[in-house]
Design a protein around this motif. Sequence first.
Motif, PDB file in Angstrom:
ATOM      1  N   THR A  54       0.850  -1.183   0.000  1.00 37.34           N
ATOM      2  CA  THR A  54       0.000   0.000   0.000  1.00 37.34           C
ATOM      3  C   THR A  54       0.891   1.240   0.000  1.00 37.34           C
ATOM      4  N   TYR A  55       0.287   2.397  -0.187  1.00 31.02           N
ATOM      5  CA  TYR A  55       1.055   3.643  -0.168  1.00 31.02           C
ATOM      6  C   TYR A  55       1.726   3.852   1.187  1.00 31.02           C
ATOM      7  N   ASN A  56       1.068   3.423   2.256  1.00 28.78           N
ATOM      8  CA  ASN A  56       1.646   3.596   3.586  1.00 28.78           C
ATOM      9  C   ASN A  56       2.871   2.724   3.823  1.00 28.78           C
ATOM     10  N   ASP A  57       3.079   1.709   2.977  1.00 32.71           N
ATOM     11  CA  ASP A  57       4.259   0.855   3.107  1.00 32.71           C
ATOM     12  C   ASP A  57       5.521   1.531   2.574  1.00 32.71           C
ATOM     13  N   ASP A  59       8.623   3.997   2.291  1.00 34.48           N
ATOM     14  CA  ASP A  59       9.470   4.697   3.249  1.00 34.48           C
ATOM     15  C   ASP A  59       9.924   6.052   2.736  1.00 34.48           C
ATOM     16  N   LEU A  83       2.642  13.094  -2.964  1.00 31.47           N
ATOM     17  CA  LEU A  83       2.680  11.851  -2.196  1.00 31.47           C
ATOM     18  C   LEU A  83       3.366  12.054  -0.845  1.00 31.47           C
ATOM     19  N   CYS A  84       4.455  12.807  -0.844  1.00 33.91           N
ATOM     20  CA  CYS A  84       5.171  13.053   0.411  1.00 33.91           C
ATOM     21  C   CYS A  84       4.302  13.812   1.410  1.00 33.91           C
ATOM     22  N   ALA A  86       0.938  13.919   1.459  1.00 30.95           N
ATOM     23  CA  ALA A  86      -0.215  13.103   1.858  1.00 30.95           C
ATOM     24  C   ALA A  86       0.172  11.967   2.797  1.00 30.95           C
ATOM     25  N   LEU A  87       1.357  11.386   2.568  1.00 30.54           N
ATOM     26  CA  LEU A  87       1.770  10.203   3.327  1.00 30.54           C
ATOM     27  C   LEU A  87       2.731  10.525   4.462  1.00 30.54           C
ATOM     28  N   ASP A  88       3.187  11.790   4.518  1.00 36.58           N
ATOM     29  CA  ASP A  88       4.193  12.210   5.496  1.00 36.58           C
ATOM     30  C   ASP A  88       5.464  11.360   5.351  1.00 36.58           C
ATOM     31  N   LYS A  89       5.942  11.279   4.100  1.00 36.19           N
ATOM     32  CA  LYS A  89       7.150  10.526   3.782  1.00 36.19           C
ATOM     33  C   LYS A  89       8.237  11.488   3.296  1.00 36.19           C
TER      34      LYS A  89
END
Length: 230
Positions: A54-57, A59, A83-84, A86-89
Amino acid sequence: MSVILQIETATTSCSVALAIDGTVAAFKQVNERNIHAEVITLFIDELLNTAGLTYNDLDAIAVSCGPGSYTGLRIGVSTAKGLCFALDKPLIAIETLEAMAYGILSDKAIAINSNTLLCPMIDARRMEVYCALFNHEGVMVRPTAADIIDDHSFSEFLNNHKILFFGDGADKCETVLGSNNNAQFLPAFVNSAVHLTQRAVEKFNNKEFEDVAYFEPYYLKDFIAGKKAL
């Protein structure tokens, strides 16, 4: 374990790769003009689905940041930044010419020794290219520049080194530089998100991340809009 999504849109190639611990698990790309915005998110969804992730996977997200096509860079960097956010990556930026050089260095079919220099080239316009020089270890020995190619280009290096020219800017330079025995042109090179892998994992391990809020592509030159022919 690091799971890094890698995005390359600096040229006509729209490419996405998924690397796990520095090994490419899957990639998708198409080499076609003006298709990047249409397919990039579809490619990302397909890669994650194929890998069962998933997107949360993820890093981190790595992006080829330029120089290159103004529109292509905007699409790739905007997608990565979105993406960064939205996902805090974290965001990893890799210069496009550097990624191209690493792509050649990773190709075991290409003979490279300590006297070989690599010259990735991206088409600008007319006889102008974005280019740089790297040694056999991937270290930049001549900085990125926008050069107009003529008979004297790279003469100070060609006198003592074999130079491998590649990328979509190299084709138009072969007629000018091809007569030099130390100039070798590598046909059919296509920019790929796969080429970002080594530098992406190195930067991830060293926590070399960009400020997502303020990061912008490396355009090298100001964008000049053309007029549509009537």
